[in-house]
Design a protein around this motif. Structure first.
Motif, PDB file in Angstrom:
ATOM      1  N   ARG A   3       0.836  -1.198   0.000  1.00 41.26           N
ATOM      2  CA  ARG A   3       0.000   0.000   0.000  1.00 41.26           C
ATOM      3  C   ARG A   3       0.872   1.249   0.000  1.00 41.26           C
ATOM      4  NH1 ARG A   3      -5.548   1.054   3.260  1.00 41.26           N
ATOM      5  NH2 ARG A   3      -5.836   3.192   2.552  1.00 41.26           N
ATOM      6  N   TRP A   4       1.987   1.184   0.687  1.00 35.70           N
ATOM      7  CA  TRP A   4       2.904   2.322   0.779  1.00 35.70           C
ATOM      8  C   TRP A   4       3.458   2.696  -0.601  1.00 35.70           C
ATOM      9  CZ3 TRP A   4       3.647   5.724   4.496  1.00 35.70           C
ATOM     10  CH2 TRP A   4       4.753   6.574   4.412  1.00 35.70           C
ATOM     11  N   ASP A   5       3.457   1.771  -1.547  1.00 38.58           N
ATOM     12  CA  ASP A   5       3.953   2.023  -2.904  1.00 38.58           C
ATOM     13  C   ASP A   5       2.922   2.711  -3.791  1.00 38.58           C
ATOM     14  OD1 ASP A   5       6.559   0.865  -2.683  1.00 38.58           O
ATOM     15  OD2 ASP A   5       5.656  -1.130  -2.854  1.00 38.58           O
ATOM     16  N   THR A   6       1.725   2.949  -3.274  1.00 38.47           N
ATOM     17  CA  THR A   6       0.644   3.470  -4.114  1.00 38.47           C
ATOM     18  C   THR A   6       0.071   4.770  -3.559  1.00 38.47           C
ATOM     19  OG1 THR A   6      -1.115   2.257  -2.955  1.00 38.47           O
ATOM     20  CG2 THR A   6      -0.008   1.113  -4.775  1.00 38.47           C
ATOM     21  N   VAL A   7      -0.522   5.531  -4.456  1.00 38.91           N
ATOM     22  CA  VAL A   7      -1.279   6.724  -4.090  1.00 38.91           C
ATOM     23  C   VAL A   7      -2.455   6.815  -5.071  1.00 38.91           C
ATOM     24  CG1 VAL A   7       0.109   8.340  -5.489  1.00 38.91           C
ATOM     25  CG2 VAL A   7      -1.119   9.180  -3.471  1.00 38.91           C
ATOM     26  N   ILE A   8      -3.603   7.242  -4.567  1.00 44.00           N
ATOM     27  CA  ILE A   8      -4.832   7.296  -5.362  1.00 44.00           C
ATOM     28  C   ILE A   8      -5.297   8.743  -5.459  1.00 44.00           C
ATOM     29  CG2 ILE A   8      -7.231   6.514  -5.511  1.00 44.00           C
ATOM     30  CD1 ILE A   8      -6.338   4.123  -3.716  1.00 44.00           C
ATOM     31  N   TRP A   9      -5.728   9.115  -6.669  1.00 45.97           N
ATOM     32  CA  TRP A   9      -6.206  10.468  -6.891  1.00 45.97           C
ATOM     33  C   TRP A   9      -7.248  10.444  -7.988  1.00 45.97           C
ATOM     34  CZ3 TRP A   9      -6.603  14.159  -3.840  1.00 45.97           C
ATOM     35  CH2 TRP A   9      -6.705  15.495  -4.235  1.00 45.97           C
ATOM     36  N   ASN A  10      -7.833  11.598  -8.283  1.00 44.67           N
ATOM     37  CA  ASN A  10      -8.831  11.718  -9.347  1.00 44.67           C
ATOM     38  C   ASN A  10      -8.351  12.686 -10.421  1.00 44.67           C
ATOM     39  OD1 ASN A  10     -11.362  10.203  -8.559  1.00 44.67           O
ATOM     40  ND2 ASN A  10     -10.915  11.323  -6.678  1.00 44.67           N
ATOM     41  N   ALA A  11      -8.635  12.353 -11.671  1.00 44.37           N
ATOM     42  CA  ALA A  11      -8.257  13.218 -12.788  1.00 44.37           C
ATOM     43  C   ALA A  11      -8.856  14.606 -12.605  1.00 44.37           C
ATOM     44  CB  ALA A  11      -8.715  12.595 -14.106  1.00 44.37           C
ATOM     45  N   VAL A  12     -10.143  14.668 -12.317  1.00 46.09           N
ATOM     46  CA  VAL A  12     -10.822  15.911 -11.956  1.00 46.09           C
ATOM     47  C   VAL A  12     -11.096  15.770 -10.457  1.00 46.09           C
ATOM     48  CG1 VAL A  12     -12.866  17.363 -12.286  1.00 46.09           C
ATOM     49  CG2 VAL A  12     -11.847  16.170 -14.252  1.00 46.09           C
ATOM     50  N   PRO A  13     -10.236  16.365  -9.597  1.00 43.44           N
ATOM     51  CA  PRO A  13     -10.280  16.043  -8.175  1.00 43.44           C
ATOM     52  C   PRO A  13     -11.285  16.812  -7.333  1.00 43.44           C
ATOM     53  CG  PRO A  13      -8.359  17.368  -8.651  1.00 43.44           C
ATOM     54  CD  PRO A  13      -9.038  17.122  -9.962  1.00 43.44           C
ATOM     55  N   TRP A  14     -12.060  17.687  -7.920  1.00 47.69           N
ATOM     56  CA  TRP A  14     -13.044  18.430  -7.139  1.00 47.69           C
ATOM     57  C   TRP A  14     -14.436  17.864  -7.352  1.00 47.69           C
ATOM     58  CZ3 TRP A  14      -9.742  20.493 -10.743  1.00 47.69           C
ATOM     59  CH2 TRP A  14     -10.278  20.760 -12.001  1.00 47.69           C
ATOM     60  N   ARG A  15     -15.294  18.086  -6.353  1.00 44.79           N
ATOM     61  CA  ARG A  15     -16.674  17.607  -6.438  1.00 44.79           C
ATOM     62  C   ARG A  15     -17.404  18.377  -7.525  1.00 44.79           C
ATOM     63  NH1 ARG A  15     -21.095  18.229  -1.768  1.00 44.79           N
ATOM     64  NH2 ARG A  15     -20.605  20.378  -2.237  1.00 44.79           N
ATOM     65  N   PRO A  41     -17.765  15.362 -15.652  1.00 46.46           N
ATOM     66  CA  PRO A  41     -16.866  16.479 -15.939  1.00 46.46           C
ATOM     67  C   PRO A  41     -17.176  17.102 -17.299  1.00 46.46           C
ATOM     68  CG  PRO A  41     -15.634  14.466 -15.439  1.00 46.46           C
ATOM     69  CD  PRO A  41     -17.073  14.097 -15.509  1.00 46.46           C
ATOM     70  N   THR A  42     -17.169  18.410 -17.329  1.00 48.21           N
ATOM     71  CA  THR A  42     -17.336  19.132 -18.588  1.00 48.21           C
ATOM     72  C   THR A  42     -15.962  19.268 -19.249  1.00 48.21           C
ATOM     73  OG1 THR A  42     -16.942  21.283 -17.581  1.00 48.21           O
ATOM     74  CG2 THR A  42     -19.246  20.475 -17.604  1.00 48.21           C
ATOM     75  N   ARG A  43     -15.965  19.746 -20.469  1.00 46.33           N
ATOM     76  CA  ARG A  43     -14.692  19.994 -21.156  1.00 46.33           C
ATOM     77  C   ARG A  43     -13.862  21.000 -20.358  1.00 46.33           C
ATOM     78  NH1 ARG A  43     -14.073  23.373 -26.406  1.00 46.33           N
ATOM     79  NH2 ARG A  43     -15.433  24.487 -25.045  1.00 46.33           N
ATOM     80  N   MET A  44     -14.526  22.002 -19.766  1.00 48.00           N
ATOM     81  CA  MET A  44     -13.800  22.988 -18.960  1.00 48.00           C
ATOM     82  C   MET A  44     -13.187  22.353 -17.710  1.00 48.00           C
ATOM     83  SD  MET A  44     -16.144  26.423 -19.390  1.00 48.00           S
ATOM     84  CE  MET A  44     -15.553  27.052 -17.848  1.00 48.00           C
ATOM     85  N   ASP A  45     -13.906  21.413 -17.077  1.00 48.61           N
ATOM     86  CA  ASP A  45     -13.353  20.697 -15.920  1.00 48.61           C
ATOM     87  C   ASP A  45     -12.087  19.937 -16.329  1.00 48.61           C
ATOM     88  OD1 ASP A  45     -15.349  21.333 -13.949  1.00 48.61           O
ATOM     89  OD2 ASP A  45     -16.663  19.802 -14.821  1.00 48.61           O
ATOM     90  N   ILE A  46     -12.164  19.243 -17.442  1.00 47.45           N
ATOM     91  CA  ILE A  46     -11.028  18.432 -17.896  1.00 47.45           C
ATOM     92  C   ILE A  46      -9.845  19.324 -18.282  1.00 47.45           C
ATOM     93  CG2 ILE A  46     -10.257  16.786 -19.664  1.00 47.45           C
ATOM     94  CD1 ILE A  46     -13.174  15.644 -19.547  1.00 47.45           C
ATOM     95  N   GLU A  47     -10.124  20.456 -18.907  1.00 49.00           N
ATOM     96  CA  GLU A  47      -9.036  21.388 -19.239  1.00 49.00           C
ATOM     97  C   GLU A  47      -8.387  21.952 -17.976  1.00 49.00           C
ATOM     98  OE1 GLU A  47     -10.842  24.249 -21.864  1.00 49.00           O
ATOM     99  OE2 GLU A  47     -10.915  22.805 -23.534  1.00 49.00           O
ATOM    100  N   ALA A  48      -9.184  22.276 -16.983  1.00 49.30           N
ATOM    101  CA  ALA A  48      -8.634  22.772 -15.711  1.00 49.30           C
ATOM    102  C   ALA A  48      -7.808  21.682 -15.030  1.00 49.30           C
ATOM    103  CB  ALA A  48      -9.756  23.251 -14.800  1.00 49.30           C
ATOM    104  N   ALA A  49      -8.313  20.445 -15.062  1.00 51.77           N
ATOM    105  CA  ALA A  49      -7.573  19.326 -14.464  1.00 51.77           C
ATOM    106  C   ALA A  49      -6.256  19.100 -15.198  1.00 51.77           C
ATOM    107  CB  ALA A  49      -8.433  18.065 -14.494  1.00 51.77           C
ATOM    108  N   ALA A  50      -6.272  19.223 -16.513  1.00 53.64           N
ATOM    109  CA  ALA A  50      -5.039  19.068 -17.304  1.00 53.64           C
ATOM    110  C   ALA A  50      -4.018  20.131 -16.913  1.00 53.64           C
ATOM    111  CB  ALA A  50      -5.357  19.142 -18.796  1.00 53.64           C
ATOM    112  N   HIS A  51      -4.485  21.317 -16.622  1.00 55.21           N
ATOM    113  CA  HIS A  51      -3.597  22.407 -16.190  1.00 55.21           C
ATOM    114  C   HIS A  51      -2.969  22.095 -14.826  1.00 55.21           C
ATOM    115  CE1 HIS A  51      -2.745  26.289 -14.228  1.00 55.21           C
ATOM    116  NE2 HIS A  51      -2.277  26.599 -15.417  1.00 55.21           N
ATOM    117  N   ASP A  52      -3.742  21.434 -13.939  1.00 60.43           N
ATOM    118  CA  ASP A  52      -3.278  21.148 -12.575  1.00 60.43           C
ATOM    119  C   ASP A  52      -2.417  19.888 -12.458  1.00 60.43           C
ATOM    120  OD1 ASP A  52      -4.639  23.369 -11.514  1.00 60.43           O
ATOM    121  OD2 ASP A  52      -6.487  22.218 -11.285  1.00 60.43           O
ATOM    122  N   LEU A  53      -2.537  18.970 -13.405  1.00 63.44           N
ATOM    123  CA  LEU A  53      -1.857  17.674 -13.290  1.00 63.44           C
ATOM    124  C   LEU A  53      -0.332  17.770 -13.210  1.00 63.44           C
ATOM    125  CD1 LEU A  53      -2.118  14.604 -13.094  1.00 63.44           C
ATOM    126  CD2 LEU A  53      -2.200  14.534 -15.605  1.00 63.44           C
TER     127      LEU A  53
END
Length: 192
Positions: free
Chosen positions: A82-94, A105-117
């Motif tokens: 478990r220590w070798d792993t971490v879990i997250w979401n592509a679009v991490p906000w509710r 997710p809308t296209r704008m959500d995905i674009e914002a997530a791409a900016h944050d990744l």
């Protein structure tokens, strides 16, 4: 780490990242302190936080959902702790509910997530493999490849019970030996 410590050193930089996201996007769950945090070698990138992640405040395999149970089953089949792993979401906000259902997710959500990744990937120097679970996560592969060309990206079906029930092929891919072998080889190559 002490019992109940939700911000130990190995997740603290990641939780500062979530603070920045919260300031821009609203509800963003923290990283699970029981996972490896910045020490992780494998990042699982899901799609969006469900209502349980938001209510527990953590993106975790321990959340009481069918998706978390399927994700745990998948992860337990890998040659990693478990220590070798971490879990997250592509679009991490509710996302707002739409028509009584979880928002997509809308296209704008995905674009914002791409900016944050890229900022997230920069906080995970030991990551060797990124598992992209579902179409939304998989759509961010070009951003991941540009940010960390040294990382192996592997697409998997999203582990939601609904998706797996609708597709026996997806179920076989997620829990089958081929995918486990593919990830094990990628981890071994990166370590060697």
């Amino acid at each position: 780490m002490t019992v109940g410590d939700v911000d130990p050193p190995h997740v603290r930089p990641l939780n500062r990242y979530t603070d920045v996201l919260r300031a821009r996007h609203g509800d963003v769950p923290d990283f699970d302190p029981l996972d490896g945090g910045i020490e992780a070698r494998l990042l699982v990138l899901l799609e969006t936080p469900g209502p349980v992640s938001v209510s527990t405040g953590t993106t975790s395999r321990d959340n009481p959902t069918g998706t978390a149970r399927n994700l745990t089953r998948f992860l337990d089949g890998l040659p990693l702790s478990r220590w070798d792993t971490v879990i997250w979401n592509a679009v991490p906000w509710r996302l707002p509910r739409r028509g009584g259902k979880l928002g997509r997710p809308t296209r704008m959500d995905i674009e914002a997530a791409a900016h944050d990744l890229p900022a997230l990937i920069a906080l995970l120097p030991r990551v060797q493999v990124v598992v992209l679970a579902g179409r939304v996560a998989q759509s961010l592969r070009p951003v991941l490849d540009a940010a960390r060309p040294d990382v192996t990206a592997i697409a998997i079906p999203h582990p939601s019970p609904t998706h797996l029930a609708a597709s026996p092929a997806a179920r076989e891919r997620l829990f089958g030996e081929t995918l486990r072998r593919e990830i094990a080889v990628a981890i071994a190559q990166e370590a060697g």
